[in-house]
Design an enzyme around this catalytic site. Sequence first.
Site, PDB file in Angstrom:
ATOM      1  N   GLU A  55      67.816  67.766  35.406  1.00 43.81           N
ATOM      2  CA  GLU A  55      68.461  66.874  35.830  1.00 43.81           C
ATOM      3  C   GLU A  55      69.404  67.327  37.169  1.00 43.81           C
ATOM      4  O   GLU A  55      69.513  66.579  37.984  1.00 43.81           O
ATOM      5  CB  GLU A  55      69.719  66.343  34.935  1.00 43.81           C
ATOM      6  N   TYR A 136      76.801  60.864  35.999  1.00 41.76           N
ATOM      7  CA  TYR A 136      75.423  60.577  35.638  1.00 41.76           C
ATOM      8  C   TYR A 136      74.970  61.764  34.846  1.00 41.76           C
ATOM      9  O   TYR A 136      73.911  61.477  33.911  1.00 41.76           O
ATOM     10  CB  TYR A 136      74.441  60.505  37.302  1.00 41.76           C
ATOM     11  N   ASP A 154      71.405  55.709  37.517  1.00 42.26           N
ATOM     12  CA  ASP A 154      71.443  56.329  39.023  1.00 42.26           C
ATOM     13  C   ASP A 154      70.858  54.985  39.519  1.00 42.26           C
ATOM     14  O   ASP A 154      70.642  53.980  39.134  1.00 42.26           O
ATOM     15  CB  ASP A 154      70.348  57.541  38.948  1.00 42.26           C
ATOM     16  N   CYS A 210      59.082  49.143  38.043  1.00 44.24           N
ATOM     17  CA  CYS A 210      60.068  48.399  38.723  1.00 44.24           C
ATOM     18  C   CYS A 210      60.567  49.107  40.127  1.00 44.24           C
ATOM     19  O   CYS A 210      61.710  49.434  40.442  1.00 44.24           O
ATOM     20  CB  CYS A 210      61.178  48.118  37.897  1.00 44.24           C
ATOM     21  N   CYS A 226      63.081  39.266  32.015  1.00 38.45           N
ATOM     22  CA  CYS A 226      63.780  39.675  33.286  1.00 38.45           C
ATOM     23  C   CYS A 226      64.277  38.280  33.825  1.00 38.45           C
ATOM     24  O   CYS A 226      63.295  37.627  34.537  1.00 38.45           O
ATOM     25  CB  CYS A 226      62.797  40.561  33.955  1.00 38.45           C
TER      26      CYS A 226
END
Length: 361
Positions: A55, A136, A154, A210, A226
């Site tokens: 991360e 985050y 994020d 996406c 959606c």
Amino acid sequence: MVNAKSTFVKSDFENAAHELLQWYDQMARRLPWRLSPQARKNGDMPDPYRVWLSEIMLQQTTVPHAAPYFDKFTRLWPKVEDLAAAHNDDVMREWAGLGYYARARNLHKCAKVLAGLDAFPNTIEALLALPGVGPYTAAAVGSIAFDLPVAPVDGNIERVISRLMAIAGDGSAAGWAQDKKEITQRVQTLVPQRSGDFAQAMMDLGASVCTPKSPNCMICPWMDICLARQEGNQESYPAKPKRKPQPIRNGLAFVIFHEGKVLLQRRPDSGLLGGMLMPLSSPWEEGGEYTLEDYQPVKADWHYRGQARHVFTHFALHWDVYVAHLTKKPDLSGDWIDIDMCLEAGLPTVGRKALKLALDA
Ligand code: SF4
């Protein structure tokens, strides 16, 4: 401006997590730091050290760019105690090219803290107390490594959720700040028991389906619910303020060769590229006009080798590279590195660009 959402009946997002996890069970990307959904279902849990390391590396960069660094770090330092015991120069050298060098310094600092603990912190509060860990990263590590009931948010996840729930303000800075708050709050209402897989599924969806341009809605597990897709204006989400063009800073790089070696200087520990080896340089300023005459570190027969360009977060650098081959060793501080080794000496990308120009010529 985007705001047709009021004309739509809000979908019921109750099954959103279930639909996404079903998709993830089939489509999860294989990543070096990831446990497959099948392994998670079998009760395996990932090593929090590997989750945390990945991360930190993935902030501001892509999976293909970070993956070789992750492999190298875990080969050199398989446990957090190994990383904690490493020399800081070695950590910085191996990090070179990943950018944002303050992160590498914090990574090492954090490894030392972690190595002194009895166990890896497993609450959001304790994770947030670690050096270099913000909301985050705490949420990502907390969910992926420990299945804490939180969702990391994020840029990719903001985009996915703003489309799913048709969250878009007026595109101003204040509107976007409000949207971000709403996105962060509303995504938490979707978090299921498998929160780690849910977080990783959202990451995968944002990276592969996406996408910012031309989202592939036809293969999206959220196609039916959606709201942006129902509106038919997916690419209008999220409504972010337009970026200002980046200022350009100018400067001169001075690459000095002497008896098969090149002179590099270590930058001060704090600030941009802190602690990294670089060729000598003039200051970098927007609109700066630096002449060789005024800024050369030593009088010499300098040759222009071209311009190294690099984009930092807040500015772009146009760095004119000059080279001098000196027969007499100049009275300048720094490290003299063998020419054959200099590209492997752990320079940041911008330093390598300048050296390559100097060497290619
Ligand atoms: S349906 Fe399309 S816009 Fe909506 S979340 Fe899926 S890919 Fe994104």
